[in-house]
Design a protein around this motif. Sequence first.
Motif, PDB file in Angstrom:
ATOM      1  N   MET A 166     -64.301  -6.669 -12.346  1.00 60.38           N
ATOM      2  CA  MET A 166     -64.627  -7.546 -13.470  1.00 60.38           C
ATOM      3  C   MET A 166     -64.509  -9.008 -13.055  1.00 60.38           C
ATOM      4  N   GLY A 167     -63.331  -9.416 -12.701  1.00 58.03           N
ATOM      5  CA  GLY A 167     -63.116 -10.806 -12.359  1.00 58.03           C
ATOM      6  C   GLY A 167     -61.696 -11.014 -11.871  1.00 58.03           C
ATOM      7  N   LYS A 168     -61.424 -12.258 -11.535  1.00 61.99           N
ATOM      8  CA  LYS A 168     -60.127 -12.627 -10.976  1.00 61.99           C
ATOM      9  C   LYS A 168     -59.434 -13.593 -11.934  1.00 61.99           C
ATOM     10  N   VAL A 169     -58.189 -13.287 -12.291  1.00 60.16           N
ATOM     11  CA  VAL A 169     -57.430 -14.076 -13.255  1.00 60.16           C
ATOM     12  C   VAL A 169     -56.119 -14.530 -12.609  1.00 60.16           C
ATOM     13  N   LEU A 170     -55.760 -15.775 -12.882  1.00 59.53           N
ATOM     14  CA  LEU A 170     -54.471 -16.303 -12.452  1.00 59.53           C
ATOM     15  C   LEU A 170     -53.526 -16.292 -13.643  1.00 59.53           C
ATOM     16  N   MET A 171     -52.380 -15.651 -13.463  1.00 60.95           N
ATOM     17  CA  MET A 171     -51.331 -15.608 -14.486  1.00 60.95           C
ATOM     18  C   MET A 171     -50.176 -16.474 -13.984  1.00 60.95           C
ATOM     19  N   LEU A 172     -49.938 -17.590 -14.665  1.00 62.25           N
ATOM     20  CA  LEU A 172     -48.833 -18.489 -14.330  1.00 62.25           C
ATOM     21  C   LEU A 172     -47.827 -18.461 -15.470  1.00 62.25           C
ATOM     22  N   PHE A 173     -46.546 -18.410 -15.142  1.00 58.67           N
ATOM     23  CA  PHE A 173     -45.592 -18.482 -16.243  1.00 58.67           C
ATOM     24  C   PHE A 173     -44.230 -18.984 -15.785  1.00 58.67           C
ATOM     25  N   ALA A 174     -43.494 -19.486 -16.756  1.00 58.80           N
ATOM     26  CA  ALA A 174     -42.094 -19.866 -16.585  1.00 58.80           C
ATOM     27  C   ALA A 174     -41.313 -19.093 -17.637  1.00 58.80           C
ATOM     28  N   SER A 175     -40.239 -18.435 -17.201  1.00 57.95           N
ATOM     29  CA  SER A 175     -39.447 -17.638 -18.128  1.00 57.95           C
ATOM     30  C   SER A 175     -37.976 -17.774 -17.773  1.00 57.95           C
ATOM     31  N   MET A 176     -37.192 -18.184 -18.738  1.00 59.70           N
ATOM     32  CA  MET A 176     -35.759 -18.337 -18.486  1.00 59.70           C
ATOM     33  C   MET A 176     -35.003 -17.057 -18.830  1.00 59.70           C
ATOM     34  N   THR A 177     -35.322 -16.462 -19.961  1.00 60.71           N
ATOM     35  CA  THR A 177     -34.571 -15.291 -20.437  1.00 60.71           C
ATOM     36  C   THR A 177     -35.330 -13.982 -20.249  1.00 60.71           C
ATOM     37  N   GLY A 178     -36.576 -14.075 -19.778  1.00 59.65           N
ATOM     38  CA  GLY A 178     -37.384 -12.879 -19.579  1.00 59.65           C
ATOM     39  C   GLY A 178     -38.374 -12.622 -20.694  1.00 59.65           C
ATOM     40  N   ASN A 179     -38.302 -13.366 -21.788  1.00 51.87           N
ATOM     41  CA  ASN A 179     -39.204 -13.130 -22.916  1.00 51.87           C
ATOM     42  C   ASN A 179     -40.651 -13.475 -22.586  1.00 51.87           C
ATOM     43  N   THR A 180     -40.866 -14.631 -21.968  1.00 51.81           N
ATOM     44  CA  THR A 180     -42.226 -15.028 -21.598  1.00 51.81           C
ATOM     45  C   THR A 180     -42.746 -14.130 -20.479  1.00 51.81           C
ATOM     46  N   GLU A 181     -41.875 -13.717 -19.580  1.00 56.38           N
ATOM     47  CA  GLU A 181     -42.268 -12.788 -18.521  1.00 56.38           C
ATOM     48  C   GLU A 181     -42.740 -11.459 -19.113  1.00 56.38           C
ATOM     49  N   LEU A 182     -42.050 -10.986 -20.128  1.00 58.15           N
ATOM     50  CA  LEU A 182     -42.453  -9.747 -20.796  1.00 58.15           C
ATOM     51  C   LEU A 182     -43.841  -9.896 -21.423  1.00 58.15           C
ATOM     52  N   MET A 183     -44.091 -11.035 -22.038  1.00 58.62           N
ATOM     53  CA  MET A 183     -45.415 -11.296 -22.609  1.00 58.62           C
ATOM     54  C   MET A 183     -46.475 -11.271 -21.507  1.00 58.62           C
ATOM     55  N   ALA A 184     -46.170 -11.908 -20.381  1.00 58.28           N
ATOM     56  CA  ALA A 184     -47.111 -11.939 -19.246  1.00 58.28           C
ATOM     57  C   ALA A 184     -47.411 -10.527 -18.756  1.00 58.28           C
ATOM     58  N   GLU A 185     -46.400  -9.686 -18.709  1.00 57.18           N
ATOM     59  CA  GLU A 185     -46.590  -8.302 -18.252  1.00 57.18           C
ATOM     60  C   GLU A 185     -47.479  -7.508 -19.207  1.00 57.18           C
ATOM     61  N   ILE A 186     -47.274  -7.687 -20.493  1.00 54.79           N
ATOM     62  CA  ILE A 186     -48.092  -6.986 -21.499  1.00 54.79           C
ATOM     63  C   ILE A 186     -49.556  -7.414 -21.370  1.00 54.79           C
ATOM     64  N   ILE A 187     -49.772  -8.707 -21.257  1.00 56.69           N
ATOM     65  CA  ILE A 187     -51.129  -9.237 -21.135  1.00 56.69           C
ATOM     66  C   ILE A 187     -51.770  -8.754 -19.835  1.00 56.69           C
ATOM     67  N   THR A 188     -51.007  -8.792 -18.744  1.00 57.09           N
ATOM     68  CA  THR A 188     -51.512  -8.347 -17.441  1.00 57.09           C
ATOM     69  C   THR A 188     -51.918  -6.878 -17.477  1.00 57.09           C
ATOM     70  N   ASP A 189     -51.127  -6.044 -18.148  1.00 60.92           N
ATOM     71  CA  ASP A 189     -51.457  -4.617 -18.253  1.00 60.92           C
ATOM     72  C   ASP A 189     -52.843  -4.414 -18.876  1.00 60.92           C
ATOM     73  N   VAL A 190     -53.142  -5.180 -19.915  1.00 58.83           N
ATOM     74  CA  VAL A 190     -54.446  -5.064 -20.578  1.00 58.83           C
ATOM     75  C   VAL A 190     -55.551  -5.522 -19.629  1.00 58.83           C
ATOM     76  N   LEU A 191     -55.340  -6.646 -18.954  1.00 57.65           N
ATOM     77  CA  LEU A 191     -56.362  -7.171 -18.042  1.00 57.65           C
ATOM     78  C   LEU A 191     -56.656  -6.193 -16.921  1.00 57.65           C
ATOM     79  N   GLU A 192     -55.608  -5.633 -16.334  1.00 51.65           N
ATOM     80  CA  GLU A 192     -55.797  -4.690 -15.234  1.00 51.65           C
ATOM     81  C   GLU A 192     -56.472  -3.408 -15.707  1.00 51.65           C
ATOM     82  N   ALA A 193     -56.152  -2.966 -16.919  1.00 48.12           N
ATOM     83  CA  ALA A 193     -56.800  -1.775 -17.469  1.00 48.12           C
ATOM     84  C   ALA A 193     -58.300  -2.011 -17.676  1.00 48.12           C
TER      85      ALA A 193
END
Length: 154
Positions: free
Chosen positions: A1-28
């Motif tokens: 499909m295409g190539k996506v860059l996922m950049l994030f900053a996460s202190m407590t893991g909450n934003t990282e969890l969001m990034a993982e959820i979004i990444t799962d959809v993109l990869e699927a």
Amino acid sequence: MGKVLMLFASMTGNTELMAEIITDVLEAKGYTVETKTFDLDAIDVEELLDYDGVLVGTYSWDDGELPYEVEDFYDELDDVDITGKVIGVFGSGDSFYDSFGGAANLLGDRFEQKGADLVPERLIVDMEPDKDDVVRCQNYAEVFCKMVENTNGD
């Protein structure tokens, strides 16, 4: 499909969890996702041009400020032409503060000023994503994918 860059900053893991959820959809959906974190990876703003779309996540520091590890990236956006680039902004915040999710909104404003094709919603979650927030993240990823497909003619 295409190539996506996922950049994030996460202190407590909450934003990282969001990034993982979004990444799962993109990869699927068949996208190749390269993930980088602001605190561990060198990020050159020129890299944004190498991707079909870019997602940027950040937590909000104190009363809605950008985390220090995102500040240089924010400033260096002056050095790159991202006009028409599909970009999504997301993050976690704490509704205790007056400026809930302020850092994600600062980034969104900056990308708009630079002419990016910004996903209309700035996805901001209060602390750790709950079940409803997981669905919001998945829907956000779907909107992002449609925008990338429309831009790139996929």
